[in-house]
Design an enzyme around this catalytic site. Structure first.
Site, PDB file in Angstrom:
ATOM      1  N   LYS A   1      20.863  45.377   1.856  1.00 34.71           N
ATOM      2  CA  LYS A   1      19.252  45.298   0.818  1.00 34.71           C
ATOM      3  C   LYS A   1      18.455  46.778   0.492  1.00 34.71           C
ATOM      4  CE  LYS A   1      15.355  41.153   0.468  1.00 34.71           C
ATOM      5  NZ  LYS A   1      15.116  40.919   0.705  1.00 34.71           N
TER       6      LYS A   1
ATOM      7  N   TRP B   1      19.190  43.730  -3.239  1.00 37.67           N
ATOM      8  CA  TRP B   1      20.942  43.244  -2.759  1.00 37.67           C
ATOM      9  C   TRP B   1      21.785  44.497  -3.630  1.00 37.67           C
ATOM     10  CZ3 TRP B   1      20.754  41.341   1.712  1.00 37.67           C
ATOM     11  CH2 TRP B   1      19.541  39.904   1.817  1.00 37.67           C
TER      12      TRP B   1
ATOM     13  N   GLU C   1      15.642  31.066  -0.637  1.00 40.57           N
ATOM     14  CA  GLU C   1      16.541  30.033   0.094  1.00 40.57           C
ATOM     15  C   GLU C   1      15.006  29.066   0.376  1.00 40.57           C
ATOM     16  OE1 GLU C   1      17.752  32.242   0.909  1.00 40.57           O
ATOM     17  OE2 GLU C   1      19.983  31.861  -0.325  1.00 40.57           O
TER      18      GLU C   1
ATOM     19  N   THR D   1      19.838  33.991  -6.065  1.00 39.76           N
ATOM     20  CA  THR D   1      19.887  34.714  -5.046  1.00 39.76           C
ATOM     21  C   THR D   1      20.872  35.483  -5.085  1.00 39.76           C
ATOM     22  OG1 THR D   1      19.685  35.749  -3.027  1.00 39.76           O
ATOM     23  CG2 THR D   1      20.391  32.675  -3.539  1.00 39.76           C
TER      24      THR D   1
HETATM   25  P1  AMP Z   1      16.186  37.288  -0.056  1.00 38.54           P
HETATM   26  O1  AMP Z   1      15.951  35.850  -0.286  1.00 38.54           O
HETATM   27  O2  AMP Z   1      16.488  38.176  -1.049  1.00 38.54           O
HETATM   28  O3  AMP Z   1      14.662  36.860   0.033  1.00 38.54           O
HETATM   29  O4  AMP Z   1      16.369  38.204   0.990  1.00 38.54           O
HETATM   30  C1  AMP Z   1      16.333  37.577   2.240  1.00 38.54           C
HETATM   31  C2  AMP Z   1      16.902  38.145   3.529  1.00 38.54           C
HETATM   32  O5  AMP Z   1      15.990  39.323   3.039  1.00 38.54           O
HETATM   33  C3  AMP Z   1      16.708  37.683   4.837  1.00 38.54           C
HETATM   34  O6  AMP Z   1      17.692  36.334   5.370  1.00 38.54           O
HETATM   35  C4  AMP Z   1      16.625  38.904   5.770  1.00 38.54           C
HETATM   36  O7  AMP Z   1      18.722  39.229   5.702  1.00 38.54           O
HETATM   37  C5  AMP Z   1      16.221  39.574   4.775  1.00 38.54           C
HETATM   38  N1  AMP Z   1      14.677  40.536   5.215  1.00 38.54           N
HETATM   39  C6  AMP Z   1      13.501  38.997   4.719  1.00 38.54           C
HETATM   40  N2  AMP Z   1      12.464  39.688   5.186  1.00 38.54           N
HETATM   41  C7  AMP Z   1      12.418  39.863   6.197  1.00 38.54           C
HETATM   42  C8  AMP Z   1      12.225  40.983   7.609  1.00 38.54           C
HETATM   43  N3  AMP Z   1      10.695  40.946   7.653  1.00 38.54           N
HETATM   44  N4  AMP Z   1      12.804  41.263   8.161  1.00 38.54           N
HETATM   45  C9  AMP Z   1      14.580  42.092   8.403  1.00 38.54           C
HETATM   46  N5  AMP Z   1      14.874  41.404   7.240  1.00 38.54           N
HETATM   47  C10 AMP Z   1      14.274  40.365   6.121  1.00 38.54           C
END
Ligand code: AMP
Length: 548
Positions: free
Chosen positions: A445, A450, A331, A185
């Site tokens: 994001k 990211w 994670e 990640t």
């Molecule tokens: P990733 O590990 O790349 O999947 O990113 C995870 C992160 O994406 C989370 O900690 C949030 O900051 C953001 N995220 C994931 N789903 C949502 C959602 N439905 N609404 C807002 N932020 C989200």
């Protein structure tokens, strides 16, 4: 007293065996770079997975080796998922959209022994050649006819390898806590970090994900996972689908192409699909411009970033399709929370239900969650109090690959009480609906990928006219979030927005160049002297990017 139940180990290979036995005729339909529409049954899929397991043996890969994939969503990538993990190796999915230096860092850090690469991603891998010092072989995911020219000496053809192996292979059984998959990640500061999934975590996660109030996976449904298989195992779809015998439709490299998605949904009768908001906005635009519809599609799952209300409304009004928002992380495998109504809510007005769909959903059994204040005191689920979101459960990471696993240490994401610190700020309603309100981690994001705020800030302060710089993410109608650069100039300097953006273009990747620059007299700071990002986000709450 010990229980008297069988201690059968949870093995990913058992999902495959289940699909072959109970759903041999169910189809897996894929778009690939070398075939516009490939079809195979789960029976054939199982045979090919065993051929692939034999290939891995022949190539000298052994138990515990990391096998890297740089591939889109298609049947060959699915075969890698099952053959690599099933034979006791670690399926390391890599995001081809990351910056090249991140990709080579990840491959070297994981010490991938073999790389399986999509035809379209080969040019990218060729460009990384001098950095890939530990990779022993590269296998191109295509047939002999489409094999590209390569500067690597150890390039092999996937279909040729498979055809030279038999389909006789006994899947081994071993400790269910063995690593099965790996995904880095970049949603944290510093270098990308490796999350390592186990057979046990993957299977329990898939069971929870298939529940009626989660994805309602079933043999009666057809799923189109648009969320990439290199992003948290396509949210678990490759496992849940085979567990229940659900037909899979895989868009390959065409995951952002409205026309292909529409074609696949209508011709294959897709009922359920999953992806990030940017994908849905593009598909909705395509359908509305072309005056097309997707009558078979009943539910779409949206996650990875906050789902804008327009997505829920447009799907409902124009396509009679329900949006199911979920929250999760690499994670957390990723399932954390997901939208579903509680008894009694079915009488809510349409608007009230849409309000709930715009929240991040309710906790799934297996995931405990709390919100805490700055003194680590638990906050009430009253929909008002907000604080740092922490989670724990059997499919949540307890540390990162190669980094300290001592709770509370800087490298470890888990606190002294075993809670994983998500870096998200949230409130929770009395009914248990999560609402993400902010982020403590300094990342943005954009379209599901990211961007590091710190990298942009460091590049900005390299300009002689800049005294201080801060970057925050702001809402963007296409990318969900984009970087906004806020600058304090050195006294008596007169840098322009265009001058700054020009300067940044030279040192940053295109995707990281902010969409706008705002000049201020001073930036807010916390008591410890750090820039107060929460305060800045509040100040720029109503900010809108200029329309291009
Ligand atoms: P990733 O590990 O790349 O999947 O990113 C995870 C992160 O994406 C989370 O900690 C949030 O900051 C953001 N995220 C994931 N789903 C949502 C959602 N439905 N609404 C807002 N932020 C989200």
């Amino acid at each position: 007293m010990q229980a008297l139940m069988m201690n059968t180990q949870l093995m990913i290979s058992s999902i495959l065996e289940n699909a072959e036995k109970n759903f041999p005729e169910v189809e897996m339909v894929s778009v690939t770079a070398d075939n516009p529409l490939h079809r195979q049954s789960y029976r054939r899929f199982g045979e090919r997975c065993r051929q692939l397991a034999n290939c891995l043996d022949s190539l000298g890969a052994v138990f515990g080796d990391r096998i890297g994939t740089l591939a889109w969503n298609d049947y060959r990538h699915m075969e890698l998922y099952y053959a690599v993990s099933g034979s006791g190796m670690v399926c390391h999915t890599i995001n081809p959209r990351l910056f090249p230096e991140q990709i080579s860092y990840i491959i070297n850090h994981a010490e991938d022994k073999i790389l399986f690469v999509d035809l379209l991603v080969m040019p990218l891998v060729e460009a990384l050649k001098q950095h890939l010092t530990k990779v022993e072989a590269i296998v191109v995911l295509t047939d002999k006819e489409h094999m590209p020219k390569s500067s690597f000496s150890n390039v092999l053809c996937y279909e040729e390898l498979l055809s030279s192996e038999t389909a006789h292979y006994e899947w081994p059984s071993f400790d269910e806590n063995t690593a099965s998959g790996m995904c880095y990640t970049s949603g944290t500061t510093g270098n990308p970090k490796g999350v390592v999934y186990s057979h046990r975590s993957t299977i329990i996660h898939a069971l929870a994900g298939a529940l009626p109030d989660v994805t309602c996976a079933s043999n009666m449904e057809t799923t189109l996972p648009i969320v990439p298989m290199f992003h948290v195992n396509a949210w678990g779809a490759p496992y849940a689908a085979l567990m229940v015998g659900m037909k899979m439709v895989l868009p390959g490299p065409k995951m952002a192409d409205g026309e292909t998605l529409h074609q696949l949904i209508t011709s294959e009768n897709v009922t359920f699909s999953s992806g990030v908001p940017t994908i849905w906005l593009a598909l909705l635009d395509y359908l509305e411009i072309e005056k097309k519809s997707v009558p078979s599609l009943r539910r779409v799952s949206v996650g990875g970033a906050a789902c804008p209300r327009v997505i829920v409304e447009r799907f409902k009004e124009n396509h009679n399709c329900t949006v199911v928002q979920g929250w999760g992380m690499t994670e957390t495998s990723p399932l954390g929370t997901v939208f579903n109504l509680k008894k009694g809510m079915e009488d809510f007005s349409e608007d009230e239900i849409i309000d709930l769909q715009c929240l991040q959903g309710r906790g799934v059994f297996g995931i405990e969650m709390i919100i805490v204040d700055e003194n680590n005191q638990e906050l009430a689920w009253d929909g008002v109090a907000f604080g740092a979101l922490k989670v724990r459960g059997p499919w949540v990471a307890k540390s990162y690959y190669g980094l300290s696993d001592i709770p509370g240490s800087e490298e470890c994401p888990v606190d002294d009480n075993g809670w994983f610190e998500t870096g998200d700020v949230a409130s929770i309603t009395p009914e248990g609906f999560l609402q993400i309100t902010d982020r403590t981690k300094d990342v943005i994001k954009s379209g599901g990928e990211w961007i590091s705020s710190i990298e942009i800030e460091n590049a900005a302060v390299n300009h002689a006219d800049v005294a201080e710089a801060a970057v925050i993410g702001r809402y963007h109608p296409k990318w969900t979030e984009r970087p906004l650069l806020i600058i304090v100039l050195q006294p008596e300097r007169s840098l322009t927005r265009e001058g700054m953006l020009d300067f940044l273009t030279k040192s940053l990747h295109k995707m990281s160049v902010p969409d706008d620059v705002v000049f201020v007299n001073e930036l807010p700071h916390t008591a410890t002297g750090k820039i107060n990002k929460l305060g800045l986000r509040k100040t720029f709450e109503k900010y809108q990017f200029p329309i291009d």
